[in-house]
Design a protein around this motif. Sequence first.
Motif, PDB file in Angstrom:
ATOM      1  N   ALA A  24       0.834  -1.203   0.000  1.00 43.55           N
ATOM      2  CA  ALA A  24       0.000   0.000   0.000  1.00 43.55           C
ATOM      3  C   ALA A  24       0.869   1.254   0.000  1.00 43.55           C
ATOM      4  CB  ALA A  24      -0.927   0.004   1.211  1.00 43.55           C
ATOM      5  N   GLY A  25       1.911   1.241   0.822  1.00 46.87           N
ATOM      6  CA  GLY A  25       2.818   2.379   0.869  1.00 46.87           C
ATOM      7  C   GLY A  25       3.590   2.580  -0.423  1.00 46.87           C
ATOM      8  N   ILE A  78      -4.887   1.592   6.613  1.00 48.65           N
ATOM      9  CA  ILE A  78      -3.967   0.534   7.052  1.00 48.65           C
ATOM     10  C   ILE A  78      -4.010   0.393   8.574  1.00 48.65           C
ATOM     11  CG2 ILE A  78      -1.532  -0.122   7.238  1.00 48.65           C
ATOM     12  CD1 ILE A  78      -2.731  -0.670   4.517  1.00 48.65           C
ATOM     13  N   ALA A  79      -4.101   1.506   9.279  1.00 50.09           N
ATOM     14  CA  ALA A  79      -4.185   1.458  10.743  1.00 50.09           C
ATOM     15  C   ALA A  79      -5.459   0.747  11.191  1.00 50.09           C
ATOM     16  CB  ALA A  79      -4.131   2.869  11.316  1.00 50.09           C
ATOM     17  N   GLY A 101       7.395   1.158   2.608  1.00 52.92           N
ATOM     18  CA  GLY A 101       6.869   1.123   1.253  1.00 52.92           C
ATOM     19  C   GLY A 101       6.859   2.495   0.607  1.00 52.92           C
ATOM     20  N   ASN A 102       6.493   3.515   1.387  1.00 51.31           N
ATOM     21  CA  ASN A 102       6.494   4.880   0.863  1.00 51.31           C
ATOM     22  C   ASN A 102       7.908   5.340   0.519  1.00 51.31           C
ATOM     23  OD1 ASN A 102       6.646   8.064   1.624  1.00 51.31           O
ATOM     24  ND2 ASN A 102       4.686   7.533   0.674  1.00 51.31           N
ATOM     25  N   SER A 103       8.881   4.909   1.313  1.00 49.58           N
ATOM     26  CA  SER A 103      10.266   5.336   1.126  1.00 49.58           C
ATOM     27  C   SER A 103      10.956   4.577   0.000  1.00 49.58           C
ATOM     28  CB  SER A 103      11.056   5.121   2.423  1.00 49.58           C
ATOM     29  OG  SER A 103      10.410   5.703   3.523  1.00 49.58           O
ATOM     30  N   PHE A 104      10.701   3.266  -0.071  1.00 49.86           N
ATOM     31  CA  PHE A 104      11.348   2.417  -1.076  1.00 49.86           C
ATOM     32  C   PHE A 104      10.279   1.601  -1.801  1.00 49.86           C
ATOM     33  CE2 PHE A 104      14.290   3.082   2.459  1.00 49.86           C
ATOM     34  CZ  PHE A 104      15.359   3.674   1.787  1.00 49.86           C
ATOM     35  N   PRO A 105       9.476   2.279  -2.637  1.00 44.42           N
ATOM     36  CA  PRO A 105       8.326   1.625  -3.271  1.00 44.42           C
ATOM     37  C   PRO A 105       8.722   0.655  -4.375  1.00 44.42           C
ATOM     38  CG  PRO A 105       8.578   3.858  -4.100  1.00 44.42           C
ATOM     39  CD  PRO A 105       9.593   3.697  -3.017  1.00 44.42           C
ATOM     40  N   GLY A 112      11.116   6.652  -3.438  1.00 46.25           N
ATOM     41  CA  GLY A 112       9.843   7.335  -3.241  1.00 46.25           C
ATOM     42  C   GLY A 112       9.943   8.553  -2.353  1.00 46.25           C
ATOM     43  N   GLY A 113       9.069   8.606  -1.348  1.00 47.16           N
ATOM     44  CA  GLY A 113       9.023   9.748  -0.451  1.00 47.16           C
ATOM     45  C   GLY A 113       9.773   9.486   0.838  1.00 47.16           C
ATOM     46  N   LYS A 114       9.453  10.274   1.843  1.00 41.97           N
ATOM     47  CA  LYS A 114      10.158  10.148   3.120  1.00 41.97           C
ATOM     48  C   LYS A 114       9.286   9.531   4.210  1.00 41.97           C
ATOM     49  CE  LYS A 114      13.641  13.667   2.330  1.00 41.97           C
ATOM     50  NZ  LYS A 114      13.291  14.507   1.183  1.00 41.97           N
ATOM     51  N   GLY A 115       7.994   9.355   3.931  1.00 42.91           N
ATOM     52  CA  GLY A 115       7.133   8.617   4.846  1.00 42.91           C
ATOM     53  C   GLY A 115       6.546   9.391   6.007  1.00 42.91           C
ATOM     54  N   VAL A 116       6.754  10.709   6.033  1.00 39.96           N
ATOM     55  CA  VAL A 116       6.285  11.489   7.177  1.00 39.96           C
ATOM     56  C   VAL A 116       4.759  11.528   7.238  1.00 39.96           C
ATOM     57  CG1 VAL A 116       6.316  13.745   8.297  1.00 39.96           C
ATOM     58  CG2 VAL A 116       8.375  12.886   7.180  1.00 39.96           C
TER      59      VAL A 116
END
Length: 200
Positions: A24-25, A78-79, A101-105, A112-116
């Motif tokens: 999902a991330g 997801i939570a 997942g958001n950081s390393f999609p 990807g992004g930083k996940g904040v």
Amino acid sequence: KGFQRKIKKAMIKLILISVVAYLAGSVNFAIIFFKLTGKGDPRLLFSGNAGTTNVYRQAGFFWAAVIFLLDIGRAVLIAILTVHWLPSSFIPWAGFFLVLGNSFPCFHNFFGGKGVAAFLGFTAFLVPLAAMAAAGSWLLVYGICRRPFIASFFMAFLLAAGQAHFFNFSGVAVTGAAATFILILFNHRRNVRGMMRVKE
């Protein structure tokens, strides 16, 4: 044997939820939006990151807000799924894999992004007060130093601390929350190096 079966069942659920959270991330809304609108790749300019701040720099406030809300909404979903499936102390680890997942999609060449925003949304469902305090800290710190990544450090720390407190400082929960915080610090390494070069 009964206890062992419970532990095995919980671990299987944790693995399944972690995979779902990671996948999902890995769906990066910023990258998808830029491709659909012909704007190229958000990772090629400014911070080289596919997150809300970089979307704001390249596409403006409205689209940054849209991406931010999509990231938050996904994290909340997801939570919710995690709360219904996992023993409480394992829940922060689902948040870790969402941020991972958001950081390393896997769908976007593991960049990807930083996940904040993902961490904020995930925590917001679990511990709303901690999420509100963390968001407030971001605004305060950014207002003082005008550096989004430094403000994100403070926010991520408060989110991790809020999770740890909510789960009564269970070792497993604290480790999961701390791992997520460390991952977010790691994701900002380029920002830190850039700031150090400027100072030199």
